[in-house]
Design an enzyme around this catalytic site. Sequence first.
Site, short mmCIF file in Angstrom:
data_model
loop_
_atom_site.label_atom_id
_atom_site.label_comp_id
_atom_site.label_asym_id
_atom_site.label_seq_id
_atom_site.Cartn_x
_atom_site.Cartn_y
_atom_site.Cartn_z
N ASP A 95 16.90 -56.34 -5.69
CA ASP A 95 15.66 -55.70 -5.24
C ASP A 95 14.97 -55.09 -6.46
O ASP A 95 15.53 -54.21 -7.12
CB ASP A 95 15.99 -54.63 -4.21
N ASP A 106 9.70 -59.66 -4.27
CA ASP A 106 10.47 -58.73 -5.09
C ASP A 106 11.94 -58.58 -4.71
O ASP A 106 12.62 -57.69 -5.24
CB ASP A 106 9.82 -57.34 -5.05
N GLU A 107 12.44 -59.42 -3.83
CA GLU A 107 13.86 -59.30 -3.51
C GLU A 107 14.42 -60.64 -3.06
O GLU A 107 13.68 -61.54 -2.64
CB GLU A 107 14.11 -58.23 -2.45
#
Length: 347
Positions: free
Chosen positions: A8, A105-106
């Site tokens: 993350d 983003d993860e």
Amino acid sequence: MRTIMHVDMDAFFASVELKRRPDLAGRPVIVGGRGDPTRRGVVSTATYEARVFGIHSGMPLRTAARLCPDAVFLPVDFTAYRAASERVFEHLGAVTGRLQPVGLDEAYLDISDRPEDALDIGRRLKADILAGTGLVASVGIGPNRLLAKIASDLEKPDGLTWLRPTDVPDRVWPLPVRTLHGVGPRTAERLAGLGVQTVGDLAALPADRLRGAFSERHARSLQRAAHGEDDRPVQTERVRKSIGRERTFQQDCRSSGRLAHEARQMLDGVHARLMERGLAAKTVTVKLRYRDFTTHTRSRTLPAPTDRIAPLADAVHECLYAHRLHRAVRLLGVQLSGLTPATTAGV
């Protein structure tokens, strides 16, 4: 036993902006909308210096400005974020091909077949991402997706945490029940009525009381999650569930004609994305959010999936006029779902 890693990126949008504006380091920075808290928009992300004021994603920019008057507001720049995301995912792909993205983003990585120590893999990955992009990632490791995700949140920012099944009573049970996958606001509210506030409270709740408040399947899922159990695989090929677009009006809209015009423009943009991906859609949904923030949706499911604009436009028109259009509208959204490859579409 599987070994799953959850990566993350910390305050991703804000971190990308700080690379362009290093002079803002250490200051409360909020990214959202057009970067103007006097106009409508919501927080996309905020630096940790801003989060201590209670600012979180989804919060109206005006509220964020009241909570932190000294914050720096920046507009959303998805082009820059997508470019940074691509560089991050190059590093993730170098670790394993068993990779499931979750937004820009993860991602989840299944590293079960890697012989190295999982913490060593995590340290190297974090260092590679930092060296290659200048961005900081938090990494969680666990025997399943649930615990890996919880682990990545435990020591943010710049965390590296491994949660084993034996760690659940000491490290997971004290956490709020909302920490668990599948526990949203409504479920949390119903659990609170049973005296459940933490994951440990849920784990200790007698099964018959849980089954009395939820379906058998849901109760079983909640019990398993409370004990750190999760069988969901890391899906290396995800089927997109929906494509949509939303717009928040700077001034409330009371014109049905304008709403119809805006909805058609949105559909044109969404349809272009549908065609780019070679997909067809079966369900059309139109969402309206009114001045008082109440939100209503209307949907129409077509007889068969289609990539043709005409039947989709007819469905959008039908869904829009099923709403109460005399009220002041704050937000309008159009979504296509029930997606399948266009080659299998029936109309």
